[in-house]
Scaffold this active site. Structure first.
Site, PDB file in Angstrom:
ATOM      1  N   ARG A  15      45.519  71.247 -34.309  1.00  0.00           N
ATOM      2  CA  ARG A  15      44.554  72.279 -34.693  1.00  0.00           C
ATOM      3  C   ARG A  15      43.313  72.261 -33.800  1.00  0.00           C
ATOM      4  O   ARG A  15      42.190  72.480 -34.248  1.00  0.00           O
ATOM      5  CB  ARG A  15      44.169  72.141 -36.164  1.00  0.00           C
ATOM      6  CG  ARG A  15      45.304  72.383 -37.138  1.00  0.00           C
ATOM      7  CD  ARG A  15      44.834  72.281 -38.576  1.00  0.00           C
ATOM      8  NE  ARG A  15      44.459  70.911 -38.910  1.00  0.00           N
ATOM      9  CZ  ARG A  15      43.714  70.556 -39.934  1.00  0.00           C
ATOM     10  NH1 ARG A  15      43.232  71.484 -40.739  1.00  0.00           N
ATOM     11  NH2 ARG A  15      43.431  69.294 -40.172  1.00  0.00           N
ATOM     12  N   LYS A 114      47.998  90.785 -45.888  1.00  0.00           N
ATOM     13  CA  LYS A 114      49.135  89.942 -45.537  1.00  0.00           C
ATOM     14  C   LYS A 114      49.932  90.589 -44.405  1.00  0.00           C
ATOM     15  O   LYS A 114      50.126  91.805 -44.374  1.00  0.00           O
ATOM     16  CB  LYS A 114      50.061  89.766 -46.745  1.00  0.00           C
ATOM     17  CG  LYS A 114      49.453  88.987 -47.893  1.00  0.00           C
ATOM     18  CD  LYS A 114      49.612  87.507 -47.721  1.00  0.00           C
ATOM     19  CE  LYS A 114      49.178  86.794 -48.988  1.00  0.00           C
ATOM     20  NZ  LYS A 114      49.303  85.331 -48.870  1.00  0.00           N
ATOM     21  N   CYS A 637      45.493  87.022 -54.141  1.00  0.00           N
ATOM     22  CA  CYS A 637      44.676  87.036 -52.929  1.00  0.00           C
ATOM     23  C   CYS A 637      44.898  88.306 -52.113  1.00  0.00           C
ATOM     24  O   CYS A 637      45.535  89.246 -52.564  1.00  0.00           O
ATOM     25  CB  CYS A 637      44.981  85.811 -52.087  1.00  0.00           C
ATOM     26  SG  CYS A 637      44.309  84.278 -52.746  1.00  0.00           S
ATOM     27  N   HIS A 688      35.594  85.195 -47.691  1.00  0.00           N
ATOM     28  CA  HIS A 688      36.144  84.733 -46.418  1.00  0.00           C
ATOM     29  C   HIS A 688      35.167  84.957 -45.272  1.00  0.00           C
ATOM     30  O   HIS A 688      35.511  84.767 -44.112  1.00  0.00           O
ATOM     31  CB  HIS A 688      37.469  85.440 -46.127  1.00  0.00           C
ATOM     32  CG  HIS A 688      38.575  84.981 -47.027  1.00  0.00           C
ATOM     33  ND1 HIS A 688      38.769  85.509 -48.270  1.00  0.00           N
ATOM     34  CD2 HIS A 688      39.524  84.018 -46.879  1.00  0.00           C
ATOM     35  CE1 HIS A 688      39.795  84.902 -48.852  1.00  0.00           C
ATOM     36  NE2 HIS A 688      40.268  83.994 -48.026  1.00  0.00           N
TER      37      HIS A 688
END
Length: 748
Positions: A15, A114, A637, A688
């Site tokens: 990462r 999504k 979500c 977010h």
């Protein structure tokens, strides 16, 4: 040997991109340093692909945040208020991704949804009346040139024009066709520039073609591509599709003057039948045969049986979709060889492609070794669990009394005010919280000391919530590393990787657990800390659980049994937890189904029989046995829910909260139209983004909600959990939330 992939993971083996970019956000790293680190990461990834023997290597599959946002910036689909920010190109890019609040202005982030049937999220572009489509970014060209300097001639990857339009929003009065000519010209300009730089091929990703297509959508697609392919500027064009089959438009596709088609043979139910019906001799078929979304080893015999039926020799073996949906490599895992041999992460999938091609060239020993692996008995069956599942009846899926009666009973029992305020569950997981949890896991902190630390965190936040004026409190979930992994650690049948990170949105990574065998609950999971929090206040504290569908969808599922059977196993485990919470005095229980839509088939004809007919009952199974005065919440979500409102209502929850702030509350019209009975908590601000809602902003949002939903049905809450946010911004935002709710309540 001809092998390739749709795309490769971006975050890095450990990462690296996430941590480097976060330093940039904290002003610990300059923009030039960030760009240099990203450049080094791309070079490393290209070298891996080259060393693994891929004959075609993609470029521009890398992104600093999201590939759809990259395309929007490439084609100047950027609102004027962002273009006017006195920031660098990268600064404006991140302003749209995350929002911006500073001395240069105040900009809200674009919506996030999504990416088809995955847990990846894309940023939703918006075409406005002032949008001038043109080439406005050098990223795709710079990355091609970087690879070329390394001696690697890549195949640049770009979101196709049809999918870009399908995934975008449009200002009122505009439609996709309004931008057709300008978009074609811009794509052709990209073609021309890449050809000038020495590119031979380009990959246009069109996953929207695997969905149900209307006559109007087919007309739009064909109009785009007939114009676009009229002049390919000397490039060979690969039109890549994935996540399903292209049954609605296959005959039109093979008639187009593209040079190659990429088709999904893993999720495409009808892909093989379509190809067997005829495939043109003048085109190359990129066969997506290695699963890009799951981590299990490829069964070579099954894959080869499919490949043998494909009626063309012009074949390139590929992943079914981008490998960004799987972890980087198994090389960094601590599993024993008896477990590890069953897994293939991104790097290992490159080996699988090479093996399949080698077997086709006659290396039979590779096939024999693979068949020996699949001949092993990996797990046995839990007979007690099987009997419990077999004994389920319709009564186990039905909650009584009906919703309307429960609503009145709960109103009397809970005595909550109008517009009750709450949060979705988690509070900021600070560096201190994470370090204490790590120390405990390593054995450097005793159970007693760790429990004292967690109790203090809960105490502090319970007191803060009471002081601010929240009506329904949460304990903050400080003991939880992840909303799925935490539960999986208390369930049989689960395995956990050490470095199995997968990109979810932006730079956010998740580490999906692996369902290895049958799933049962080993012990109570959440009762201890939920009960403790409730003992510290007279206000109701929500018990916080993750629902069975989400646990399944955010895990790597087994492939030896159906996902329906796996989900029902998990549902029984969570049902036991719900009943234990209720017995412990927790009267409000939230069962999150954040990922309900994730495995919803992309075609409506498959929605119910293949998914909703068992996914919705699985949720009902979890809560069907609670008392009428126990209030069941669920949360969803970032996704699109307007088309499955009846199914969501059929979950028979008492309250549902969901993302709404980034999507401008568009779901509310559909709730009203469908006479949605469940109480609702549309998110009133975007968690977010680090941005704190401006004064009056939440007040306006609440007013917009009340204009469409009866006040007695409305809850006030943020979009999602606050785990990833900082304490200061969280508290400032929540104070504004409570103040706005109380002002609206007073006015009512």
């Amino acid at each position: 040997m001809t092998t390739t992939i749709i795309g490769f993971p971006r975050l890095g083996e450990f990462r690296e991109l996430k941590f480097t970019t976060e330093k940039y956000f904290r002003n610990e790293l300059s923009e030039a340093e960030l760009l240099e680190e990203a450049k080094a990461l791309r070079s490393k990834h290209w070298q891996i692909l080259k060393d693994k023997g891929l004959t075609e290597i993609p470029s521009n599959d890398f992104s600093h945040y999201d590939n759809v946002l990259d395309a929007a910036f490439l084609f100047n689909v950027v609102p004027q208020e962002v273009q006017d920010l006195e920031l660098s190109d990268l600064g404006r890019y991140f302003a749209l991704a995350r929002g911006y609040q500073g001395d240069k202005g105040d900009v809200r982030a674009w919506p996030m949804k999504k990416w088809f049937n995955t847990n990846y999220h894309y940023i939703v572009p918006k075409f406005e009346k002032g949008t001038q489509v043109k080439v406005a970014s050098q990223k795709i060209f710079d990355e091609f040139s970087q690879a070329k300097e390394l001696g690697i001639l890549t195949r640049p990857v770009l979101v196709g024009p049809f999918t870009l339009l399908q995934l975008s929003d449009f200002e009122e009065g505009l439609e996709p066709a309004d931008f057709l000519e300008d978009l074609v010209s811009a794509y052709q300009a990209v073609f021309a520039r890449l050809a000038e730089l020495g590119a031979k091929k380009i990959q246009l990703d069109e996953p929207s073609l695997v969905k149900d297509l209307s006559a109007q959508e087919k007309e739009l697609f064909l109009g785009l591509y007939q114009r676009l392919l009229a002049d390919k500027k000397g490039l060979q064009v690969l039109l890549a599709t994935y996540f399903g089959d292209v049954r609605d438009i296959y005959q039109d596709l093979i008639a187009l003057p593209v040079d190659a088609l990429g088709l999904d043979f893993v999720e495409g139910k009808k892909t093989l039948d379509l190809v067997k019906s005829g495939f043109p001799e003048d085109k190359t078929l990129y066969a997506g045969i290695v699963n890009g979304k799951n981590i299990w080893r490829n069964n070579y015999a099954k894959s080869l049986a499919i490949l043998e039926q494909i009626p063309t020799d012009k074949l390139v073996l590929s992943s079914s979709c981008s490998l960004l949906h799987v972890p980087f490599t198994t090389a960094n895992e601590d599993f024993g060889q008896d477990i590890l041999e069953h897994f293939a992460f991104a790097v290992e999938k490159l080996d699988e492609l090479r093996d399949l091609e080698a077997i086709r060239q006659g290396e039979e020993e590779l096939l024999e070794a693979n068949q020996a692996l699949f001949a092993k008995e990996r797990v046995g069956q839990n007979k007690e669990l099987a009997q419990r599942l077999a004994g389920l009846t319709e009564k186990d899926y039905t909650r009584l009394p009906a919703f309307a009666e429960r609503e009145q009973i709960q109103a009397q029992a809970l005595k909550l005010p109008l517009l009750p305020t709450t949060t979705i569950g988690s509070f900021p997981q600070t560096k201190e919280v994470r370090s204490q949890r790590l120390a405990f896991r390593k054995g450097e902190l005793s159970q007693e000391a760790y429990d004292q630390f967690l109790a203090q965190q809960i105490d502090d936040w319970i007191k803060w919530q009471e002081a601010v004026g929240f009506d329904v409190l949460v304990h903050g979930e400080f003991e939880r590393n992840d909303m799925v992994e935490y539960f999986g650690q208390n369930l049989s049948g689960y395995l956990f990787s050490k470095n199995g990170w997968v990109q979810s949105y932006g730079l956010r990574g998740v580490k999906p657990p692996i369902i290895w065998g049958d799933v049962t609950r080993l012990n109570p999971i959440t009762v201890k800390w939920s009960s403790y929090a409730q003992s510290q206040t007279k206000k109701p504290v929500k018990g916080m659980l993750t629902g069975p569908v989400t646990i399944l969808n955010w895990s790597f599922p087994r492939e030896d049994i159906s996902i329906k059977d796996s989900t029902l196993q998990i549902a029984l485990a969570i049902k036991d937890e719900v009943l234990d919470l209720e017995a412990a005095g927790i009267k409000i229980i939230q069962i999150d189904e954040a990922a309900l839509r994730e495995k919803l088939p992309l075609r409506r004809s498959d929605w119910y029989e293949d998914y909703l007919d068992w996914a919705i009952p699985a949720f009902r199974l979890v809560h069907s046995s609670v008392a009428a005065d126990t209030q069941i919440h669920t949360h969803m979500c970032y996704s699109e829910f307007t088309d499955i409102i009846p199914a969501i209502d059929n979950m028979d929850a008492d309250v549902i909260s969901f993302e709404a702030s980034r999507s401008n509350l568009v779901i509310l019209d559909e709730l009203k139209a469908k006479n949605f009975q469940t109480q609702v908590g549309p998110g009133v601000y975007d968690i977010h983004s680090p941005r704190v809602p401006a004064a009056g902003e939440i007040d306006q949002t609440i007013a917009a909600i009340l204009a469409k939903v009866p006040s007695q049905k409305v809850w006030i809450n943020p979009d999602c959990g606050l785990k990833t946010r900082g304490i200061k911004e969280t508290r400032e935002s929540l104070v504004r939330l409570v103040e706005a709710a109380q002002a609206a309540r007073k006015e009512l």
